[in-house]
Write an enzyme that holds these catalytic residues in place. Sequence first.
Site, PDB file in Angstrom:
ATOM      1  CB  SER A 134      -0.987   0.083   1.115  1.00  0.00           C
ATOM      2  OG  SER A 134      -1.992  -0.804   1.132  1.00  0.00           O
ATOM      3  CG  HIS A 191      -1.657  -2.514  -3.581  1.00  0.00           C
ATOM      4  ND1 HIS A 191      -0.805  -3.257  -3.489  1.00  0.00           N
ATOM      5  CD2 HIS A 191      -2.157  -2.147  -2.473  1.00  0.00           C
ATOM      6  CE1 HIS A 191      -0.798  -3.568  -2.018  1.00  0.00           C
ATOM      7  NE2 HIS A 191      -1.802  -2.957  -1.516  1.00  0.00           N
ATOM      8  CG  HIS A 227      -3.989  -7.841  -0.423  1.00  0.00           C
ATOM      9  ND1 HIS A 227      -4.009  -6.953  -1.626  1.00  0.00           N
ATOM     10  CD2 HIS A 227      -3.179  -7.133   0.287  1.00  0.00           C
ATOM     11  CE1 HIS A 227      -3.467  -5.952  -1.389  1.00  0.00           C
ATOM     12  NE2 HIS A 227      -2.786  -6.077  -0.125  1.00  0.00           N
ATOM     13  CE1 TYR A 238      -7.982  -6.940  -0.389  1.00  0.00           C
ATOM     14  CE2 TYR A 238      -6.803  -7.633   1.668  1.00  0.00           C
ATOM     15  CZ  TYR A 238      -7.099  -6.779   0.541  1.00  0.00           C
ATOM     16  OH  TYR A 238      -6.414  -5.639   0.241  1.00  0.00           O
ATOM     17  CD  GLU A 239      -6.253  -7.851  -4.364  1.00  0.00           C
ATOM     18  OE1 GLU A 239      -6.729  -7.475  -5.548  1.00  0.00           O
ATOM     19  OE2 GLU A 239      -5.419  -7.721  -3.605  1.00  0.00           O
ATOM     20  CB  ALA A 252      -0.119  -0.510   5.154  1.00  0.00           C
ATOM     21  CG  MET A 300      -5.668  -7.124   6.164  1.00  0.00           C
ATOM     22  SD  MET A 300      -7.180  -6.332   5.188  1.00  0.00           S
ATOM     23  CE  MET A 300      -7.770  -5.130   6.434  1.00  0.00           C
ATOM     24  CB  SER A 301      -0.312  -8.437   2.489  1.00  0.00           C
ATOM     25  OG  SER A 301       0.564  -7.423   3.176  1.00  0.00           O
ATOM     26  CG  ASN A 336      -4.490   1.495  11.395  1.00  0.00           C
ATOM     27  OD1 ASN A 336      -3.952   1.062  10.322  1.00  0.00           O
ATOM     28  ND2 ASN A 336      -4.807   0.635  12.270  1.00  0.00           N
ATOM     29  CG  HIS A 348      -8.130   1.117   1.499  1.00  0.00           C
ATOM     30  ND1 HIS A 348      -6.854   0.517   1.921  1.00  0.00           N
ATOM     31  CD2 HIS A 348      -8.029   1.605   0.294  1.00  0.00           C
ATOM     32  CE1 HIS A 348      -5.920   0.209   0.932  1.00  0.00           C
ATOM     33  NE2 HIS A 348      -6.789   0.991  -0.069  1.00  0.00           N
TER      34      HIS A 348
END
Length: 270
Positions: free
Chosen positions: A28, A59, A81, A83-84, A111, A206-207, A230, A242
């Site tokens: 990211s 991305h 990722h 989740y995609e 990130a 998430m990666s 964050n 996001h």
Amino acid sequence: MSSYGNDCAEIVRAARPGSYRIGMILGSGLGELAGEMENAVRIPYSKLPGFPVSTVSSHGSELVAGELEGVPVVILSGRAHYYESGNPSIMRTPVETLKTLGCEILLATNAAGSLREEVQPGSPMLITDHINWSGLNPLIGEEDEKRFLDMTAAYDKDLQAAMHRAAKADGHALAEGVYMWFSGPSFETPAEIRMARILGADAVGMSTVPEVILARFLGMRVAAMSIITNLGAGMQAHGLSHDETKSVAKLGLARMKKLVRGFVKEVSHG
Ligand code: HPA
């Protein structure tokens, strides 16, 4: 190798002959580093068979082969990722391509949300180990005995030391810690964040974990770094988004770029 790694490596070599030392996967907002490569060729993922096209805004989707600090480097600007697509080995061809091009080192960036108040948004965190909370694994279905991969030293100690030296040369101490992989794409709940802290995680994201497993499977040495965008859900006054990930990642970019350049110098000459 089961995928198109050899075909893709040939396409890259045809565009820019040579062997490469370090491969990078930039997440990211960090893809901008690819713009700083010298003598570089850029190849969109759509021209590389087996490469995924990321659907995540922020991305990019291109492979950039060139030099950074005089060292031959291949940057994958943008990752896909889990989740995609629901496929945990979605990054197999890209990682195999790096390996086939000669990269013995993988540097992965992402990130992440910090679970430690003293590691604030905008700062980098070196990943020293991970917890795979997803229950997924990119080696599921692999038949070779190599699938029983030793993860004891997945994050290379010498490369971690190189990153710390790079940070010191830039006048900073570098936070480090354990990264915990959640599948996403929804962010964690405050209860999940409390759990993650109890279980020993320092950051969540998430990666990266599937790519690290794939790279170790292929015998590459791995370093990985998060940009903290964050604090974990429930640890900050406002919710997560996001947009925040993208804008805060940009704030951390200048320092991250210096760290990556310093790292490249350290591992090539140090
Ligand atoms: N959780 C998961 N992924 C993330 C976060 C987070 O808090 N921040 C950036 N990516």
